[in-house]
Scaffold this active site. Structure first.
Site, PDB file in Angstrom:
ATOM      1  N   HIS A 256     -16.248 104.392  35.076  1.00 49.69           N
ATOM      2  CA  HIS A 256     -17.610 103.907  35.211  1.00 49.69           C
ATOM      3  C   HIS A 256     -17.700 102.461  35.650  1.00 49.69           C
ATOM      4  O   HIS A 256     -18.785 101.976  35.961  1.00 49.69           O
ATOM      5  CB  HIS A 256     -18.331 104.061  33.875  1.00 49.69           C
ATOM      6  CG  HIS A 256     -17.647 103.324  32.748  1.00 49.69           C
ATOM      7  ND1 HIS A 256     -16.526 103.825  32.128  1.00 49.69           N
ATOM      8  CD2 HIS A 256     -17.899 102.125  32.169  1.00 49.69           C
ATOM      9  CE1 HIS A 256     -16.133 102.962  31.196  1.00 49.69           C
ATOM     10  NE2 HIS A 256     -16.938 101.932  31.209  1.00 49.69           N
ATOM     11  N   CYS A 257     -16.596 101.727  35.658  1.00 51.99           N
ATOM     12  CA  CYS A 257     -16.646 100.278  35.911  1.00 51.99           C
ATOM     13  C   CYS A 257     -15.912  99.843  37.170  1.00 51.99           C
ATOM     14  O   CYS A 257     -16.511  99.319  38.105  1.00 51.99           O
ATOM     15  CB  CYS A 257     -16.080  99.514  34.711  1.00 51.99           C
ATOM     16  SG  CYS A 257     -17.152  99.512  33.256  1.00 51.99           S
ATOM     17  N   LEU A 258     -14.600 100.007  37.188  1.00 56.40           N
ATOM     18  CA  LEU A 258     -13.782  99.375  38.227  1.00 56.40           C
ATOM     19  C   LEU A 258     -14.134  99.781  39.654  1.00 56.40           C
ATOM     20  O   LEU A 258     -14.130  98.926  40.547  1.00 56.40           O
ATOM     21  CB  LEU A 258     -12.296  99.641  37.961  1.00 56.40           C
ATOM     22  CG  LEU A 258     -11.726  99.065  36.658  1.00 56.40           C
ATOM     23  CD1 LEU A 258     -10.212  99.156  36.673  1.00 56.40           C
ATOM     24  CD2 LEU A 258     -12.151  97.628  36.444  1.00 56.40           C
ATOM     25  N   VAL A 260     -17.024 100.510  40.729  1.00 56.59           N
ATOM     26  CA  VAL A 260     -18.437 100.222  40.965  1.00 56.59           C
ATOM     27  C   VAL A 260     -18.769  98.742  40.851  1.00 56.59           C
ATOM     28  O   VAL A 260     -19.390  98.136  41.736  1.00 56.59           O
ATOM     29  CB  VAL A 260     -19.323 101.020  39.975  1.00 56.59           C
ATOM     30  CG1 VAL A 260     -20.788 100.637  40.129  1.00 56.59           C
ATOM     31  CG2 VAL A 260     -19.128 102.523  40.178  1.00 56.59           C
ATOM     32  N   ASP A 261     -18.351  98.117  39.756  1.00 57.71           N
ATOM     33  CA  ASP A 261     -18.812  96.768  39.422  1.00 57.71           C
ATOM     34  C   ASP A 261     -18.519  95.713  40.487  1.00 57.71           C
ATOM     35  O   ASP A 261     -19.373  94.847  40.743  1.00 57.71           O
ATOM     36  CB  ASP A 261     -18.218  96.322  38.087  1.00 57.71           C
ATOM     37  CG  ASP A 261     -18.732  97.155  36.924  1.00 57.71           C
ATOM     38  OD1 ASP A 261     -19.634  98.001  37.167  1.00 57.71           O
ATOM     39  OD2 ASP A 261     -18.256  96.982  35.794  1.00 57.71           O
TER      40      ASP A 261
END
Length: 413
Positions: A256-258, A260-261
């Protein structure tokens, strides 16, 4: 203290349970009626929150789709998704919708805290004007702060309680109010001067990992051409007691993070006439890793005289990380798609992911490896006996290096 949570996903639900365990009354709001109905029955949809953990606090949590029930809470934590559009640009739709809904129910004296990962300036430039449609003034009538979530699904050594919580308020008083909220469930709270500092700190954490993963993945591709074992290289470099932090190569980034962020920051940077080439290059390298893994699989089969087309290939692990069932942005899905496009006869085994509806596949038991042309270890779940897999498969390609310490005869990334 009465706590409101907006968004009951992998961030919001653990927060709701933690505050309830600390003795707080909690109101959990989610726009998905089916999710709310499931939670009311005491059934959790989040892997890190077992039904057995949810059951003891059910009497202290109200699950609802109605924002109006947040009016009497002391603090409201916003934990809604912040995805990317098809063009890899920030999609603030869910965040802005929740802010508009909150503007109709917040009251004076409340503390509102945004946890959703986003670009610097979101709290001040987007949350403030929308919440002030209530007629209340942020920083005066109600406190407003940003505190980035630091959830790592499946991890037990660092939890919500033991992971330091960064908090940046619109004013010093806002920061104090937010710190008081998290002090109930976190051992350490780290106040910073502004919401922008807190927002950027979250992006830096994930971009740091993204860039270093890209570096070791690029080194892995170079080492492959040089005929050098990249795993041995990383182990050797790791013996240096200072100035080096080991990262492991792999099939790419997921979760969910790497993936996208970093794009939140690269998008925001364009407002300042700055191209974040280093960050964007890291993203490109990591996105290319599934193609490199495909090439490795093709070469492995070719070396034993077999084409990919018609080959029986079993993928071991399709979630984005070991020990969880989360398939968001999982590189395994791209690898499966690429192999299928080349005519491979595919199946998979993953104890955490029972089916992949988009591919029409269900997880097979371990016997599926018997007679397979290639066992492809993409995600190394700790409950899978990879030495046994390697022994039973005609050929094994290990993209995670898990078989190196087992003495198994698998090919490595």
């Amino acid at each position: 203290m009465k706590i409101g949570i907006v968004g009951l996903g992998y961030v919001g639900l653990p927060l709701a349970v933690a505050f309830a365990e600390a003795g707080c009354e909690v109101v959990g709001v989610d726009v998905a009626a089916d999710r709310v109905a499931t939670l009311r029955e005491g059934r959790s949809h989040v892997e890190d929150i077992a039904d057995e953990r949810l059951a003891p606090v059910m009497e202290r949590i109200t699950f609802t789709t109605r924002y109006v029930e947040l009016h009497e809470t002391d603090a409201i934590l916003v934990c809604v998704p912040t995805p990317l559009t098809r063009n890899r640009e920030p999609d603030l739709g869910p965040l802005l919708s929740s802010a508009r809904a909150l503007s109709g129910v917040i009251r004076g004296g409340q503390t509102v805290i945004l946890e959703s990962t986003t670009f610097p300036g979101t709290t001040r430039e987007h949350m403030v004007p929308l919440l002030e449609e209530s007629g209340l003034r942020a920083g005066e009538d109600f406190a407003l702060a940003f505190s980035p979530e630091r959830v790592d699904p499946g991890r037990t050594d660092y939890t919500l309680k033991t992971t330091p919580k960064v908090v940046g308020g619109l004013t010093p008083t806002c920061t104090e109010a937010a710190v008081a909220v998290y002090a109930r469930v976190c051992d350490t709270v780290v106040p910073v001067s502004t919401p922008e500092v807190a927002e950027l700190s979250k992006l830096l954490e994930n971009i740091f990992r993204s860039v270093n993963i890209a570096l070791v993945n690029e080194m892995a591709m170079l080492a492959d051409r040089m005929g050098i074992d990249i795993w041995e290289v990383v182990e050797a470099a790791s013996t240096k007691p200072y100035g080096f932090m080991p990262f492991q190569p792999g099939p790419g980034m997921g979760g969910h993070c790497l993936p996208v962020d970093p794009f939140y920051l690269t998008w925001k940077a364009r407002e300042y006439d700055l191209s974040t080439e280093f960050i964007e290059l890291a993203g490109k390298v990591n996105q290319q890793m599934p193609y490199f893994c495909l090439e490795k699989a093709e070469r492995a089969l070719n070396d034993v005289g077999k084409p990919v087309r018609g080959a029986r290939i079993v993928v071991f692990g399709v979630s984005y990380k070991a020990g969880v069932g989360d398939i968001r942005e999982s590189p395994a899905l791209k690898i499966i798609r690429l192999l299928r496009e080349r005519g491979a006869d595919l199946s998979y085994h993953d104890p955490h992911v029972p089916e992949l509806p988009d591919f029409g596949l269900r997880s097979s038991d371990l016997s599926v490896v018997d007679g397979a042309d290639l066992a492809l270890i993409v995600t190394a779940h700790p409950t899978v006996d990879h030495a046994d897999v390697t022994a039973r498969a005609q050929l094994t390609l290990d993209l995670r290096g898990v078989t190196r310490s087992l003495g198994a005869g698998a090919l490595q990334l």
